[in-house]
Design an enzyme around this catalytic site. Structure first.
Site, PDB file in Angstrom:
ATOM      1  N   ASN A 121       0.963  -1.337  -0.171  1.00 29.47           N
ATOM      2  CA  ASN A 121      -0.158   0.041  -0.052  1.00 29.47           C
ATOM      3  C   ASN A 121       0.823   1.345   0.029  1.00 29.47           C
ATOM      4  O   ASN A 121       2.154   0.937   0.163  1.00 29.47           O
ATOM      5  CB  ASN A 121      -0.906  -0.020   1.266  1.00 29.47           C
ATOM      6  CG  ASN A 121      -0.236   0.036   2.582  1.00 29.47           C
ATOM      7  OD1 ASN A 121       0.617   0.924   2.906  1.00 29.47           O
ATOM      8  ND2 ASN A 121      -0.275  -1.129   3.280  1.00 29.47           N
ATOM      9  N   ASP A 126      -6.424  -8.850  12.707  1.00 31.55           N
ATOM     10  CA  ASP A 126      -6.421  -7.342  13.057  1.00 31.55           C
ATOM     11  C   ASP A 126      -5.565  -7.267  14.419  1.00 31.55           C
ATOM     12  O   ASP A 126      -6.110  -7.374  15.571  1.00 31.55           O
ATOM     13  CB  ASP A 126      -8.059  -6.930  13.383  1.00 31.55           C
ATOM     14  CG  ASP A 126      -7.836  -5.450  13.462  1.00 31.55           C
ATOM     15  OD1 ASP A 126      -6.969  -4.797  14.064  1.00 31.55           O
ATOM     16  OD2 ASP A 126      -8.886  -4.801  12.945  1.00 31.55           O
ATOM     17  N   PHE A 182      -5.275   4.190  14.423  1.00 29.17           N
ATOM     18  CA  PHE A 182      -5.171   5.178  13.269  1.00 29.17           C
ATOM     19  C   PHE A 182      -6.320   4.589  12.068  1.00 29.17           C
ATOM     20  O   PHE A 182      -6.208   3.497  11.997  1.00 29.17           O
ATOM     21  CB  PHE A 182      -3.684   5.094  12.727  1.00 29.17           C
ATOM     22  CG  PHE A 182      -2.891   6.014  13.734  1.00 29.17           C
ATOM     23  CD1 PHE A 182      -2.412   5.294  14.823  1.00 29.17           C
ATOM     24  CD2 PHE A 182      -2.625   7.268  13.290  1.00 29.17           C
ATOM     25  CE1 PHE A 182      -1.403   5.972  15.763  1.00 29.17           C
ATOM     26  CE2 PHE A 182      -1.778   7.962  14.258  1.00 29.17           C
ATOM     27  CZ  PHE A 182      -1.171   7.298  15.405  1.00 29.17           C
TER      28      PHE A 182
HETATM   29  N1  CTP Z   1      -4.694  -2.495  11.960  1.00 32.71           N
HETATM   30  C1  CTP Z   1      -4.192  -3.752  12.316  1.00 32.71           C
HETATM   31  N2  CTP Z   1      -4.218  -4.957  11.861  1.00 32.71           N
HETATM   32  C2  CTP Z   1      -4.931  -4.985  10.620  1.00 32.71           C
HETATM   33  C3  CTP Z   1      -5.509  -3.823   9.901  1.00 32.71           C
HETATM   34  C4  CTP Z   1      -5.467  -2.532  10.713  1.00 32.71           C
HETATM   35  O1  CTP Z   1      -3.713  -3.602  13.523  1.00 32.71           O
HETATM   36  N3  CTP Z   1      -4.879  -6.175  10.069  1.00 32.71           N
HETATM   37  C5  CTP Z   1      -4.699  -1.316  12.593  1.00 32.71           C
HETATM   38  C6  CTP Z   1      -3.705  -0.180  11.931  1.00 32.71           C
HETATM   39  O2  CTP Z   1      -2.376  -0.104  12.339  1.00 32.71           O
HETATM   40  C7  CTP Z   1      -4.640   0.991  12.224  1.00 32.71           C
HETATM   41  C8  CTP Z   1      -6.212   0.501  12.516  1.00 32.71           C
HETATM   42  O3  CTP Z   1      -5.956  -0.737  12.791  1.00 32.71           O
HETATM   43  O4  CTP Z   1      -4.244   1.527  13.474  1.00 32.71           O
HETATM   44  C9  CTP Z   1      -7.074   0.874  11.395  1.00 32.71           C
HETATM   45  O5  CTP Z   1      -6.506   0.497  10.209  1.00 32.71           O
HETATM   46  P1  CTP Z   1      -7.412   0.984   8.806  1.00 32.71           P
HETATM   47  O6  CTP Z   1      -6.720   0.066   7.823  1.00 32.71           O
HETATM   48  O7  CTP Z   1      -7.932   2.371   8.438  1.00 32.71           O
HETATM   49  O8  CTP Z   1      -8.803   0.108   9.276  1.00 32.71           O
HETATM   50  P2  CTP Z   1      -9.110  -1.279   9.042  1.00 32.71           P
HETATM   51  O9  CTP Z   1      -9.302  -2.097  10.432  1.00 32.71           O
HETATM   52  O10 CTP Z   1      -8.360  -2.115   7.776  1.00 32.71           O
HETATM   53  O11 CTP Z   1     -10.708  -1.102   8.561  1.00 32.71           O
HETATM   54  P3  CTP Z   1     -11.364  -0.908   7.049  1.00 32.71           P
HETATM   55  O12 CTP Z   1     -10.605  -1.823   6.331  1.00 32.71           O
HETATM   56  O13 CTP Z   1     -12.680  -1.379   7.270  1.00 32.71           O
HETATM   57  O14 CTP Z   1     -11.047   0.556   6.722  1.00 32.71           O
END
Ligand code: CTP
Length: 408
Positions: free
Chosen positions: A207, A311, A330
């Site tokens: 990304n 997550d 974040f």
């Molecule tokens: N994050 C994490 N593990 C993941 C995905 C995300 O720990 N597999 C954490 C990121 O470091 C960040 C937060 O979750 O602090 C939100 O990340 P974001 O990508 O905005 O959210 P998602 O959980 O991916 O939700 P969505 O895809 O629905 O936006």
């Protein structure tokens, strides 16, 4: 920026030629600088250069009646909020360790009550000599801080430790010393960058996260006195001063590193853009366009099955046994910023959520600036304007400190 009054002491080694560059970097960082140099240093860098760049007279002699009348050596020693000796030669370190006061720089060092940072520069054998080691032990025991030396090619033709640290590294180290100590004793874990999920031997799914926000947070936490572990997905950024960095590539590697580091952390800042999915069946070799059973090209679309990654943030929030560990999440959102951020805060269960709108062209991914919303579980929303990421890092940590203070 709040600069400090820095007294730059230049002693006589070849690295003195970098003193003007260092002085400019100090001025750029907002500091007022006055400079003194040893007689030997004058052979390597012209006093007029340092005088022009600092905007103040540069002195070497202890007993110069005209100069002593303008600003005496004791006044100079008292004026300084921080003394920086760069370069610090083996001879100058020896004089400092023995408390000699036989020229203006050594006298000022004996007279000052300000903290002292030295940036040694010398030949490798001189650096490793037991006399130099003993002098450094003595100086460290008195509270003198040391930055460098770096390893590399030395002016004397040797290769090894002995090069004076780069001016930017010295200025960054000073920033650590001059920073507030509001996070002293805290262990902070920061994740940064975008994870990469392998598809085959050469390709990855990634990304656009640059890592700048996470690196700025790590730098700011270190400046405030915390012990900082930065768990970084691939970026092209240098490790901030005073930060311990661990490199990872995939979400699963990041997860293992975060769980290990978070065990004794009091603050966790999950800034990394973690891939939500990874290729379910990564191929050890390179995926080829040729069909396996003929020389024909593969024309059909290639399907890649993706598998959910754990997550990490949600796991971390779930597993914490007490509220002692403060976890910041974040959120990068392309639409309905506030509503999506509120849902994410509730879903993840973190103590603070920093949300940014990635559809803005002037902020977010790879930009030097960002504009964010800070959301708390009790429904408070604070909109921060477009700010450089280092300033934003300070505002986020101010908020973390305030919320922790209120809890305590
Ligand atoms: N994050 C994490 N593990 C993941 C995905 C995300 O720990 N597999 C954490 C990121 O470091 C960040 C937060 O979750 O602090 C939100 O990340 P974001 O990508 O905005 O959210 P998602 O959980 O991916 O939700 P969505 O895809 O629905 O936006």
């Amino acid at each position: 920026m709040n600069g400090s009054r820095i007294l730059l002491v230049v002693s006589g080694g070849i690295a003195a030629y970098k003193a003007p560059e260092l002085l400019r970097a100090l001025r750029r960082a907002g500091h007022s600088v006055r400079c003194v140099m040893t007689e030997a240093a004058r052979a390597f860098v012209a006093p007029l250069v340092l005088q022009t760049l600092s905007g103040s007279p540069v002195r070497s002699a202890l007993l110069d009646t005209s100069e002593e009348g303008q600003i005496g050596h004791i006044e100079l020693a008292e004026w300084a909020e921080q003394v920086l000796v760069a370069p610090a030669t083996a001879s100058f370190l020896a004089r400092m360790a023995n408390g000699l006061a036989d020229d203006l720089p050594s006298t000022v060092l004996l007279a000052t009550r300000a903290p002292v940072l030295v940036a040694p520069a010398m030949n490798l054998n001189m650096w490793e000599h037991p006399a130099t080691r003993a002098n450094l032990t003595t100086l460290r025991a008195r509270g003198v801080e040391v930055v460098g030396p770096d390893e590399g090619e030395l002016a004397c033709g040797f290769e090894g430790p002995g090069r004076m640290s780069a001016p930017e590294a010295i200025v960054a180290h000073l920033a650590l010393l001059l920073g507030p100590s509001s996070l002293a004793g805290e262990r902070v874990v920061v994740t940064a960058g975008g994870t990469r999920e392998p598809l085959d031997a050469v390709r990855v799914l990634g990304n656009r996260s640059s890592g700048k926000m996470g690196y700025a947070l790590a730098a700011e936490a270190a400046r405030r006195g915390a012990t900082v572990r930065l768990i970084s997905a691939p970026t092209s950024l240098p490790t901030p001063a005073g930060v311990e960095r661990e490199d990872v590539e995939t979400a699963l590697e990041m997860r293992a590193a975060v769980h290990a580091a978070a065990a004794d952390a009091s603050i966790v800042l999950m800034c990394a853009a973690v891939a939500d999915f990874r290729p379910a069946n990564p191929v050890a070799r390179k995926i080829k366009k040729e069909k396996l059973d003929s020389q024909d090209e593969l024309d059909a679309p290639l399907d890649i099955t993706l598998q959910r990654n754990p997550d990490i943030l949600a796991e971390l929030c779930r597993e914490r046994s007490s509220s002692a560990r403060f976890v910041v999440g974040f959120a990068a959102e392309s639409h309905d910023l506030l509503a999506a951020a509120r849902r994410k805060l509730a879903r993840k269960g973190c103590d603070l959520l920093v949300a940014n709108d990635i559809s803005r062209r002037d902020a977010g991914f790879d930009s030097d600036d960002n504009a964010v919303l800070l959301l708390t579980p009790d429904g408070e929303v604070d909109a921060l304007p477009l700010l450089p990421k280092p300033v934003l890092a300070a505002r986020i940590l101010d908020r973390v400190e305030k919320m922790r203070g209120a809890r305590a």
